[in-house]
Write a protein that holds these residues in place. Structure first.
Motif, PDB file in Angstrom:
ATOM      1  N   SER A   5     -43.568 -10.118  13.608  1.00  0.00           N
ATOM      2  CA  SER A   5     -44.680 -11.054  13.750  1.00  0.00           C
ATOM      3  C   SER A   5     -44.540 -11.852  15.019  1.00  0.00           C
ATOM      4  O   SER A   5     -43.444 -12.225  15.420  1.00  0.00           O
ATOM      5  CB  SER A   5     -44.706 -12.002  12.545  1.00  0.00           C
ATOM      6  OG  SER A   5     -45.644 -13.031  12.758  1.00  0.00           O
ATOM      7  N   VAL A   6     -45.676 -12.099  15.661  1.00  0.00           N
ATOM      8  CA  VAL A   6     -45.643 -12.941  16.860  1.00  0.00           C
ATOM      9  C   VAL A   6     -45.641 -14.419  16.483  1.00  0.00           C
ATOM     10  O   VAL A   6     -45.544 -15.281  17.341  1.00  0.00           O
ATOM     11  CB  VAL A   6     -46.835 -12.641  17.790  1.00  0.00           C
ATOM     12  CG1 VAL A   6     -46.795 -11.229  18.271  1.00  0.00           C
ATOM     13  CG2 VAL A   6     -48.163 -12.931  17.101  1.00  0.00           C
ATOM     14  N   VAL A   7     -45.766 -14.715  15.188  1.00  0.00           N
ATOM     15  CA  VAL A   7     -45.663 -16.092  14.732  1.00  0.00           C
ATOM     16  C   VAL A   7     -44.195 -16.456  14.649  1.00  0.00           C
ATOM     17  O   VAL A   7     -43.395 -15.706  14.112  1.00  0.00           O
ATOM     18  CB  VAL A   7     -46.323 -16.261  13.342  1.00  0.00           C
ATOM     19  CG1 VAL A   7     -46.202 -17.708  12.877  1.00  0.00           C
ATOM     20  CG2 VAL A   7     -47.788 -15.851  13.391  1.00  0.00           C
ATOM     21  N   ASP A  27     -30.993 -13.026  12.191  1.00  0.00           N
ATOM     22  CA  ASP A  27     -32.334 -13.575  12.269  1.00  0.00           C
ATOM     23  C   ASP A  27     -32.635 -14.195  13.632  1.00  0.00           C
ATOM     24  O   ASP A  27     -33.780 -14.169  14.079  1.00  0.00           O
ATOM     25  CB  ASP A  27     -32.533 -14.651  11.192  1.00  0.00           C
ATOM     26  CG  ASP A  27     -32.646 -14.054   9.791  1.00  0.00           C
ATOM     27  OD1 ASP A  27     -32.737 -12.819   9.694  1.00  0.00           O
ATOM     28  OD2 ASP A  27     -32.637 -14.830   8.823  1.00  0.00           O
ATOM     29  N   LEU A  28     -31.645 -14.761  14.266  1.00  0.00           N
ATOM     30  CA  LEU A  28     -31.900 -15.459  15.520  1.00  0.00           C
ATOM     31  C   LEU A  28     -32.364 -14.489  16.600  1.00  0.00           C
ATOM     32  O   LEU A  28     -33.274 -14.809  17.374  1.00  0.00           O
ATOM     33  CB  LEU A  28     -30.652 -16.209  15.991  1.00  0.00           C
ATOM     34  CG  LEU A  28     -30.801 -16.969  17.316  1.00  0.00           C
ATOM     35  CD1 LEU A  28     -31.998 -17.915  17.271  1.00  0.00           C
ATOM     36  CD2 LEU A  28     -29.528 -17.727  17.652  1.00  0.00           C
ATOM     37  N   ARG A  29     -31.767 -13.319  16.660  1.00  0.00           N
ATOM     38  CA  ARG A  29     -32.191 -12.341  17.666  1.00  0.00           C
ATOM     39  C   ARG A  29     -33.668 -11.997  17.482  1.00  0.00           C
ATOM     40  O   ARG A  29     -34.441 -11.996  18.442  1.00  0.00           O
ATOM     41  CB  ARG A  29     -31.338 -11.080  17.575  1.00  0.00           C
ATOM     42  CG  ARG A  29     -31.660 -10.052  18.648  1.00  0.00           C
ATOM     43  CD  ARG A  29     -30.786  -8.806  18.524  1.00  0.00           C
ATOM     44  NE  ARG A  29     -30.926  -7.960  19.687  1.00  0.00           N
ATOM     45  CZ  ARG A  29     -31.925  -7.106  19.889  1.00  0.00           C
ATOM     46  NH1 ARG A  29     -32.880  -6.989  18.980  1.00  0.00           N
ATOM     47  NH2 ARG A  29     -31.983  -6.374  20.992  1.00  0.00           N
ATOM     48  N   GLN A  30     -34.066 -11.730  16.250  1.00  0.00           N
ATOM     49  CA  GLN A  30     -35.458 -11.396  15.976  1.00  0.00           C
ATOM     50  C   GLN A  30     -36.372 -12.594  16.228  1.00  0.00           C
ATOM     51  O   GLN A  30     -37.490 -12.437  16.716  1.00  0.00           O
ATOM     52  CB  GLN A  30     -35.607 -10.935  14.524  1.00  0.00           C
ATOM     53  CG  GLN A  30     -34.898  -9.616  14.216  1.00  0.00           C
ATOM     54  CD  GLN A  30     -35.530  -8.441  14.922  1.00  0.00           C
ATOM     55  OE1 GLN A  30     -35.359  -8.275  16.130  1.00  0.00           O
ATOM     56  NE2 GLN A  30     -36.268  -7.630  14.192  1.00  0.00           N
ATOM     57  N   ALA A  34     -39.568 -12.730  18.733  1.00  0.00           N
ATOM     58  CA  ALA A  34     -40.876 -13.178  18.252  1.00  0.00           C
ATOM     59  C   ALA A  34     -41.366 -14.375  19.048  1.00  0.00           C
ATOM     60  O   ALA A  34     -42.553 -14.477  19.388  1.00  0.00           O
ATOM     61  CB  ALA A  34     -40.790 -13.531  16.766  1.00  0.00           C
ATOM     62  N   ALA A  35     -40.461 -15.304  19.346  1.00  0.00           N
ATOM     63  CA  ALA A  35     -40.831 -16.479  20.134  1.00  0.00           C
ATOM     64  C   ALA A  35     -41.274 -16.078  21.532  1.00  0.00           C
ATOM     65  O   ALA A  35     -42.210 -16.660  22.097  1.00  0.00           O
ATOM     66  CB  ALA A  35     -39.659 -17.456  20.206  1.00  0.00           C
ATOM     67  N   PHE A  39     -44.810 -16.737  23.169  1.00  0.00           N
ATOM     68  CA  PHE A  39     -44.858 -17.472  24.440  1.00  0.00           C
ATOM     69  C   PHE A  39     -45.752 -16.740  25.439  1.00  0.00           C
ATOM     70  O   PHE A  39     -46.545 -17.355  26.169  1.00  0.00           O
ATOM     71  CB  PHE A  39     -43.434 -17.601  24.990  1.00  0.00           C
ATOM     72  CG  PHE A  39     -43.340 -18.313  26.312  1.00  0.00           C
ATOM     73  CD1 PHE A  39     -43.276 -19.699  26.372  1.00  0.00           C
ATOM     74  CD2 PHE A  39     -43.302 -17.601  27.498  1.00  0.00           C
ATOM     75  CE1 PHE A  39     -43.195 -20.364  27.591  1.00  0.00           C
ATOM     76  CE2 PHE A  39     -43.219 -18.245  28.725  1.00  0.00           C
ATOM     77  CZ  PHE A  39     -43.163 -19.634  28.778  1.00  0.00           C
ATOM     78  N   LEU A  40     -45.646 -15.408  25.464  1.00  0.00           N
ATOM     79  CA  LEU A  40     -46.410 -14.617  26.429  1.00  0.00           C
ATOM     80  C   LEU A  40     -47.909 -14.602  26.118  1.00  0.00           C
ATOM     81  O   LEU A  40     -48.702 -14.190  26.966  1.00  0.00           O
ATOM     82  CB  LEU A  40     -45.876 -13.184  26.480  1.00  0.00           C
ATOM     83  CG  LEU A  40     -44.499 -13.026  27.122  1.00  0.00           C
ATOM     84  CD1 LEU A  40     -43.961 -11.613  26.908  1.00  0.00           C
ATOM     85  CD2 LEU A  40     -44.555 -13.349  28.622  1.00  0.00           C
ATOM     86  N   ALA A  41     -48.274 -15.052  24.948  1.00  0.00           N
ATOM     87  CA  ALA A  41     -49.703 -15.134  24.631  1.00  0.00           C
ATOM     88  C   ALA A  41     -50.413 -16.129  25.545  1.00  0.00           C
ATOM     89  O   ALA A  41     -51.606 -15.983  25.824  1.00  0.00           O
ATOM     90  CB  ALA A  41     -49.893 -15.525  23.166  1.00  0.00           C
TER      91      ALA A  41
END
Length: 228
Positions: A5-7, A27-30, A34-35, A39-41
């Protein structure tokens, strides 16, 4: 790699910090990937930084370096995620039976929905370097639906030379990629004519492919008869 998810995970039930204030293992890597996609949005690839992502997740600036040696390593992971998203969109188009036009629409649709991510995954030749194992593989998977469509059309014309098929698929992709670049830049200021222009462009790409296949089919076999 499967799309995520991009969220930001910290805004959902996934990837939450434990009672000790740390992400669960892995989880942090994923969450960082995702962050980055999120951000690129709203920001160009040049603005992407590990420091900014760490701040957005409320973690120390040192924490991401347990998963990414540097910004380049992060970029490669984000590029792989971008190709996975593109692959899935093109696969869905292929399964929907839309043919080459459907694949073209899926490709340009991805570019328009994720312009900065699209620019990031194509800003270098990193995806074509076999040393980048995961990225190399996922970029090939993203190209596979177009290759399969061209192969099917070639075989219908009695052409089964994989070298010719691969080259024609690459030529179709170059036209499609150029179109996507023009669309995300809104270079032509198409406005209400966007959909009609795209349909015409997709049909032109298809027509170019079919003309090339017809020329190959009509060309005489090389002397010697062994196809080399």
């Amino acid at each position: 790699m499967t799309p995520i998810s991009v969220v930001l995970f910290r805004h959902s039930g996934e990837g939450r910090m434990s009672g000790k204030g740390k992400y669960h293992h892995g989880d942090l890597r994923q969450a960082l990937i995702a962050a980055a996609v999120a951000f690129l949005a709203d920001h160009p690839p040049a603005d992407l930084s590990i420091r900014k992502l760490a701040r957005s997740l409320g973690i120390s600036e040192a924490a991401p370096y347990h998963h990414f040696a540097d910004r380049q390593a992060l970029e490669l992971a984000v590029m792989a995620e971008g190709y996975a998203l593109l692959r899935d969109r093109c696969l869905a188009a292929g399964q929907a039976g839309g043919g080459l036009e459907g694949l073209c629409a899926a490709y340009t649709g991805f570019a328009l929905d994720h312009p900065n991510l699209f620019r990031l995954i194509h800003q270098s030749s990193a995806a074509r370097n076999p040393a980048n194992t995961a990225l190399y593989a996922i970029s090939a998977e993203a190209f596979a639906p177009l290759l399969a469509e061209v192969r099917q059309r070639a075989r219908a014309q009695g052409i089964d030379d994989e070298g010719q098929v691969g080259f024609l698929a690459l030529m179709a992709w170059t036209q499609l990629h150029g179109l996507a670049d023009v669309l995300i830049a809104d270079f032509l200021r198409l406005g209400d004519g966007h959909a009609a222009f795209c349909t015409r462009a997709y049909r032109h790409i298809e027509g170019s492919l079919m003309a090339a296949l017809d020329a190959i089919r009509r060309s005489p076999a090389p002397a010697g008869g062994d196809g080399r």
